[in-house]
Design an enzyme around this catalytic site. Structure first.
Site, PDB file in Angstrom:
ATOM      1  N   LEU A   1       0.857  -1.183   0.000  1.00 38.74           N
ATOM      2  CA  LEU A   1       0.000   0.000   0.000  1.00 38.74           C
ATOM      3  C   LEU A   1       0.894   1.233   0.000  1.00 38.74           C
ATOM      4  O   LEU A   1       2.087   1.154   0.292  1.00 38.74           O
ATOM      5  CB  LEU A   1      -0.902   0.004   1.231  1.00 38.74           C
ATOM      6  CG  LEU A   1      -1.928  -1.128   1.326  1.00 38.74           C
ATOM      7  CD1 LEU A   1      -2.580  -1.127   2.702  1.00 38.74           C
ATOM      8  CD2 LEU A   1      -2.978  -0.994   0.233  1.00 38.74           C
ATOM      9  N   ALA A   2       0.296   2.386  -0.303  1.00 37.98           N
ATOM     10  CA  ALA A   2       1.102   3.610  -0.328  1.00 37.98           C
ATOM     11  C   ALA A   2       1.833   3.809   0.995  1.00 37.98           C
ATOM     12  O   ALA A   2       2.993   4.230   1.011  1.00 37.98           O
ATOM     13  CB  ALA A   2       0.219   4.815  -0.639  1.00 37.98           C
ATOM     14  N   GLU A   3       1.171   3.514   2.112  1.00 35.51           N
ATOM     15  CA  GLU A   3       1.813   3.661   3.421  1.00 35.51           C
ATOM     16  C   GLU A   3       1.341   2.566   4.374  1.00 35.51           C
ATOM     17  O   GLU A   3       0.182   2.148   4.338  1.00 35.51           O
ATOM     18  CB  GLU A   3       1.483   5.013   4.072  1.00 35.51           C
ATOM     19  CG  GLU A   3       1.831   6.224   3.247  1.00 35.51           C
ATOM     20  CD  GLU A   3       3.306   6.549   3.223  1.00 35.51           C
ATOM     21  OE1 GLU A   3       4.068   5.943   4.008  1.00 35.51           O
ATOM     22  OE2 GLU A   3       3.685   7.405   2.411  1.00 35.51           O
ATOM     23  N   THR A   4       2.255   2.143   5.224  1.00 30.23           N
ATOM     24  CA  THR A   4       1.922   1.353   6.403  1.00 30.23           C
ATOM     25  C   THR A   4       2.358   2.153   7.623  1.00 30.23           C
ATOM     26  O   THR A   4       3.496   2.628   7.689  1.00 30.23           O
ATOM     27  CB  THR A   4       2.621  -0.014   6.390  1.00 30.23           C
ATOM     28  OG1 THR A   4       2.135  -0.781   5.277  1.00 30.23           O
ATOM     29  CG2 THR A   4       2.346  -0.778   7.675  1.00 30.23           C
TER      30      THR A   4
END
Length: 267
Positions: A46-49
């Site tokens: 995902l774009a960020e964790t």
């Protein structure tokens, strides 16, 4: 084998399914080695964790953000997602949380189903276009600025923003800096300004919704439009819905979250 809780949250999506920016949130007792955090973020893809660790005071957490390829110093949507998980699942009695991050202390408050980030404000300074930039982005902006950790490319209309079709390989070669493309909004869109954000050098060709970009966008458009409180739309395929308020050295960035999935990972 160790198992960890994981939540995937759609942030800045107006509470609608398949809107906003998905972020993974992983609560921890303590941070494992950086290579483990990076591997989890890469696996999530995902774009960020966001990784959160309680730091000994109620409502206070350490927070770190990882893209699939790098750790980043500031992320808006994953902060909103982390606060949502804490204030709706882990500690639903809390009206606010404070995160200790690489960008300092960041507070998030909750009023009904709306969460508000208290983030730093970044001014914009004119900058020179990098060689090959306009061709890689797909069009030449009317203005070009540097603001915080971003380049900001200003266009005439929302249609110009929607029409951008970057060559991401060329854009990555042209600049290691993430790029915000923005234009004044229209009344029929219900938006004072619109944007898209591209960061191929950070492993994100296009970010669905970028809270941290509004640390630059909010003061920029507040000055242009003569109003501190503004409605913003991010014109990615998923779409993003944000309310912002320029507050001098700070920016309030508000939006809604929706839980998409919860489960466990095994490492």
């Amino acid at each position: 084998m160790k198992s960890l809780d994981i939540f995937e949250v759609e942030a800045f999506g107006a509470g609608l399914p398949f809107r906003g920016n998905p972020a993974a949130v992983v609560p921890l007792d303590q941070f494992p080695p950086d290579e483990t955090l990076a591997a989890i973020a890469a696996a999530n893809n995902l774009a960020e964790t966001a990784f959160i660790v309680p730091n000994g005071r109620e409502g206070h957490y350490a927070l770190r953000w990882f893209t699939p390829t790098v750790e980043v110093p500031l992320c808006g949507h994953a902060t909103l997602a982390a606060a949502f998980v804490i204030m709706t699942i882990l500690q639903p009695h809390l009206p606010a949380v404070t995160f200790d991050t690489l960008s300092g202390l960041l507070a998030v408050t909750k009023a009904g189903n709306v969460l508000t980030l208290d983030f730093p404000s970044y001014g914009a300074e004119p900058a020179a276009l990098p060689a090959g930039f306009a061709g890689a982005l797909g069009a030449a902006p009317r203005e070009f600025h540097r603001s915080g950790g971003y380049f900001m490319a200003v266009f005439e209309t929302p249609a110009d923003i929607l029409a951008l079709a970057p060559d991401f390989k060329a854009l990555k070669a042209a600049t290691p800096i993430a790029v915000i493309a923005t234009a004044k909004g229209t009344a029929d869109m219900g938006a004072d300004f619109v944007s898209r954000m591209f960061a191929p050098a950070q492993g994100i060709d296009e970010d669905p919704v970028t809270g941290s970009a509004h640390c630059s966008l909010a003061p920029f458009w507040a000055a242009r439009l003569g109003r501190d409180r503004l409605e913003a739309r991010q014109l990615s395929s998923r779409g993003g819905f944000l309310s912002v308020e320029s507050q001098g050295s700070r920016v309030a960035i508000s939006g809604q979250c929706r839980l998409y999935l919860e489960g466990r990972i095994h490492i």
